[in-house]
Design an enzyme around this catalytic site. Structure first.
Site, PDB file in Angstrom:
ATOM      1  N   HIS A  17       0.811  -1.220   0.000  1.00  0.00           N
ATOM      2  CA  HIS A  17       0.000   0.000   0.000  1.00  0.00           C
ATOM      3  C   HIS A  17       0.840   1.264   0.000  1.00  0.00           C
ATOM      4  CE1 HIS A  17      -3.004  -3.013   0.966  1.00  0.00           C
ATOM      5  NE2 HIS A  17      -3.731  -2.259   0.169  1.00  0.00           N
ATOM      6  N   GLU A  70     -10.080 -11.289  -4.551  1.00  0.00           N
ATOM      7  CA  GLU A  70      -8.663 -11.080  -4.229  1.00  0.00           C
ATOM      8  C   GLU A  70      -8.069 -12.201  -3.389  1.00  0.00           C
ATOM      9  OE1 GLU A  70      -8.341  -7.230  -2.317  1.00  0.00           O
ATOM     10  OE2 GLU A  70     -10.139  -7.561  -1.156  1.00  0.00           O
ATOM     11  N   ASP A  72      -3.736  -8.474  -3.956  1.00  0.00           N
ATOM     12  CA  ASP A  72      -3.917  -9.492  -2.919  1.00  0.00           C
ATOM     13  C   ASP A  72      -4.039 -10.877  -3.536  1.00  0.00           C
ATOM     14  OD1 ASP A  72      -3.714  -8.269  -0.404  1.00  0.00           O
ATOM     15  OD2 ASP A  72      -5.665  -7.317  -0.677  1.00  0.00           O
ATOM     16  N   CYS A 125      -8.863  -3.986 -10.687  1.00  0.00           N
ATOM     17  CA  CYS A 125      -8.488  -2.723 -10.037  1.00  0.00           C
ATOM     18  C   CYS A 125      -7.190  -2.840  -9.247  1.00  0.00           C
ATOM     19  CB  CYS A 125      -9.618  -2.211  -9.148  1.00  0.00           C
ATOM     20  SG  CYS A 125     -10.001  -3.328  -7.793  1.00  0.00           S
TER      21      CYS A 125
HETATM   22  C1  PEP Z   1      -5.954  -5.560  -4.569  1.00  0.00           C
HETATM   23  O1  PEP Z   1      -5.758  -6.306  -3.618  1.00  0.00           O
HETATM   24  O2  PEP Z   1      -5.565  -5.806  -5.725  1.00  0.00           O
HETATM   25  C2  PEP Z   1      -6.677  -4.287  -4.373  1.00  0.00           C
HETATM   26  C3  PEP Z   1      -7.026  -3.529  -5.385  1.00  0.00           C
HETATM   27  O3  PEP Z   1      -6.934  -3.906  -3.096  1.00  0.00           O
HETATM   28  P1  PEP Z   1      -5.798  -3.280  -2.148  1.00  0.00           P
HETATM   29  O4  PEP Z   1      -4.583  -3.015  -3.007  1.00  0.00           O
HETATM   30  O5  PEP Z   1      -6.343  -2.038  -1.559  1.00  0.00           O
HETATM   31  O6  PEP Z   1      -5.570  -4.353  -1.141  1.00  0.00           O
HETATM   32 MG    MG Z   2      -6.777  -5.937  -1.745  1.00  0.00          MG
END
Ligand code: PEP
Ligand code: MG
Length: 622
Positions: free
Chosen positions: A229, A477, A501, A548
């Protein structure tokens, strides 16, 4: 090392500072540049002086506690000791990457720190102060470390430098404990001088959220992985960044000139004339490319054979809204609401959430806004201060513990407040709701029941809600969700594939961990097969499906994703122009044939070769 600053405040140096300075004198200087390699995170070039944030002391307010809190305070200290040990263990594993000389100096120092986290005078004294003086653990650690350091410095010994070193070590370990106890983003990032490159051992997502892209030229850290993140936040802010850069803190010192290349993942310290010249040229080339890409803003994202592709933005913090407008995004495909819960000590209530969502929904006008409910846990809560949304550090295995939707279903009051705010804001625009870390159709059902109950409650309260409730989507995910996608699809209105994820959980590789970053591979056939399975489950039901995760923003991967049937991509706003450029050079038939070829492969390296070769062809046409 602890030094007196002109303003009278004490400044402490990070673990490696002493060595950085000493080594700097040897390794730095004209003709002695040091080139380091890390993980390329956010594209762009930064040329400027380094600014090492670890020097700033935590501003820890003194706190006393009531008698009944003594037990809990002792437990906090135990947790902070465990976390500190873990951090030192991590640093130890990195020693092997450093030059021999540095290893010899650092290894005993790390040992000394670990010993001080055992049955040491520091910890015994701190516990006594918690019990006897009713001090909060961080205050107790501070007082005890200062008392020990003062006693050491007052000792009658001719080896003044030795005494000073021992006092420094005590203060250093106390600082680490205090940082972990207060869980504050412990750096004052406001004061980073304009145009400098921020350097740190590690940066949390909460730290990164405080960075001002207008002031900071670049970011480099020792820790961190490609799709953690922190990386996502840095990409969102458009700050050229390199993470997982081994040896950085050893070599870096405040004020040292550097050239950072966030596209290549390199940092050159004390650059010579040639490296500086190359850096300047790369900077100019990057600016030219940006100007060229900005012309795409008003052009549609359509393939050469007329297939319309939806390109949306991910949003981490509201400060990104102008970037989203500039990028020409068709709405927000993933609004990560964690920003509302970071860097604060209490929870945002329904009204505060409503105000934040309203600002975003209003800015997007008619365009869709997909609000994901709080995805707390895993790496995100590690150091972000908060009012105890979840148990400390999410249990022994935070990524598998109480995070995402499972946390919200255990704490329904959190979900209710968030649903209420989203339902109320839905009246103002085109809003959808997204559920994070789902593994089970029953979880979606339960969330929908809460959503409907909240809608009834709000209507009774006289709130104006849209007639049709917002669609409720599911993040795919985890391998479990992907393989049960057909069952989950029956409960969901849309899917958003979270490839970050999904890669982490499929391959059992921490997405934010530099040590295993070489194994983090979204192009691994296992990940791709899961994505294909989930996509086909959605398409069979004619249910919308998007990607995403960070894959969506990589123009080289777009042909494969289009070939798998994905027509909707959500990514950091800065990536949209390049992805659009790729889309406009592609033919869906070619993409489908290419995807079939890729899906026949079993070797990730071969898949990477195929993807790179296809991307070259696309780039030549774009
Ligand atoms: C992901 O896991 O790909 C996602 C978009 O969610 P985050 O990156 O916020 O965990
Ligand atoms: Mg995620």
């Amino acid at each position: 090392m602890r030094t007196e600053r002109p303003d009278g405040k004490l400044a402490e140096h990070a673990l490696h500072r002493r060595d950085a300075k000493r080594e700097g004198a040897v390794r730095g200087g004209k003709g002695r540049e040091v080139a380091l390699r890390g993980i390329p995170i956010a594209p762009g070039i930064a040329i400027g002086p380094l600014y090492d944030t670890a020097e700033i002391p935590p501003e820890t307010p003194r706190r006393t506690i009531p008698a009944e809190a003594v037990e809990a305070e002792r437990a906090r200290l135990v947790d902070a000791v465990a976390l500190s040990r873990k951090q030192l263990g991590k640093l130890k594993t990195k020693l092997a990457l450093l030059p021999d000389e540095a290893q010899h100096e650092l290894a005993p120092l790390l040992e000394a720190y670990v010993m001080m986290l055992g049955n040491s005078r520091l910890l015994r004294g701190a516990r006594k102060r918690i019990e006897g003086e009713r001090l909060a653990a961080e205050t107790a650690v501070l007082d005890e470390s200062e008392a020990i350091a003062a006693a050491i410095l007052a000792a009658k010994d001719d080896d003044k430098a030795g005494l000073y070193r021992r006092a420094t070590e005590i203060r250093e370990i106390a600082r680490r404990l205090m940082r972990n106890l207060t869980a504050t983003p412990f750096r004052s990032l406001k004061d980073v001088p304009e145009g400098s490159i921020l350097v740190a051992e590690a940066l949390t997502p909460a730290d990164a959220a405080l960075l001002d892209p207008a002031r900071i030229a670049g970011v480099a850290t020792e820790e961190g992985g490609a799709d953690g993140h922190t990386a996502i936040m840095l990409r969102a802010l458009g700050i050229p960044s390199v993470l997982g850069c081994a040896g950085l803190c050893h070599d870096a010192a405040r004020g040292v000139q550097a050239v950072l290349d966030g596209t290549e993942g390199t940092v050159v310290l004390w650059p010579g004339d040639k490296a500086l010249e190359r850096g300047r040229e790369a900077l100019a080339a990057f600016a030219r490319e940006r100007a060229k890409l900005s012309k795409l803003r008003r052009l549609p994202a359509v393939t050469t054979d007329g297939e319309v592709v939806e390109l949306q933005a991910n949003l981490e913090i509201p400060a990104e809204l102008p970037l989203i407008a500039q990028a020409g995004a068709h709405g927000i495909g993933l609004l990560r609401t964690e920003f509302l819960f970071m860097n604060r000590e209490d929870l945002p209530d329904e009204e505060a959430q409503l105000a934040a969502y309203a600002q975003i929904v209003d800015a997007m006008g008619e365009d869709p806004v997909t609000i994901r409910v709080l995805d707390w846990g895993g790496e995100k809560d590690m150091e972000a201060q908060n009012s105890g949304i979840a148990p400390t550090h999410g249990g022994p295995n935070p990524a598998l513990g109480l995070r995402g939707l499972r946390l919200l279903l255990k704490r329904p009051e959190l979900l209710e407040a968030q649903f209420a705010a989203i339902l109320r804001v839905a009246e103002r625009g085109n809003v959808r709701i997204l559920l994070p870390l789902v593994t089970n159709p029953a979880e979606v059902k339960q969330a929908r029941e809460i959503l409907e109950r909240m809608a009834r409650r709000l209507r009774r309260r006289g709130e104006k809600l849209p007639e049709r409730l917002p669609e409720l989507g599911v993040m795919i995910e985890t391998p479990g969700a992907a393989l049960a996608a057909d069952a989950i699809a029956l409960e969901a209105d849309f899917f958003a594939i979270g490839s970050n994820d999904l890669t982490m959980y499929t391959l059992a590789v921490d997405r934010a961990e530099a040590e295993v970053n070489h194994l983090y591979d979204p192009l691994h056939p296992a990940v791709l097969r899961l994505m294909q399975f989930a996509t086909e489950a959605a398409l069979r039901l004619r249910m919308p499906v998007s990607v995403c995760g960070e894959m969506a923003g990589n123009p080289k991967l777009v042909p494969l994703l289009l070939g798998l049937g994905i027509r909707s991509f959500s990514m950091n706003a800065g990536a949209i122009p390049r992805v659009k450029q790729a889309v406009r050079a592609l033919d869906i038939g070619d993409c489908a044939r290419f995807a079939r070829r890729v899906m026949e492969q079993s070797d990730p390296a071969r898949i990477r070769e195929l993807v790179a070769a296809f991307a070259e062809g696309v780039a030549a046409r774009a």
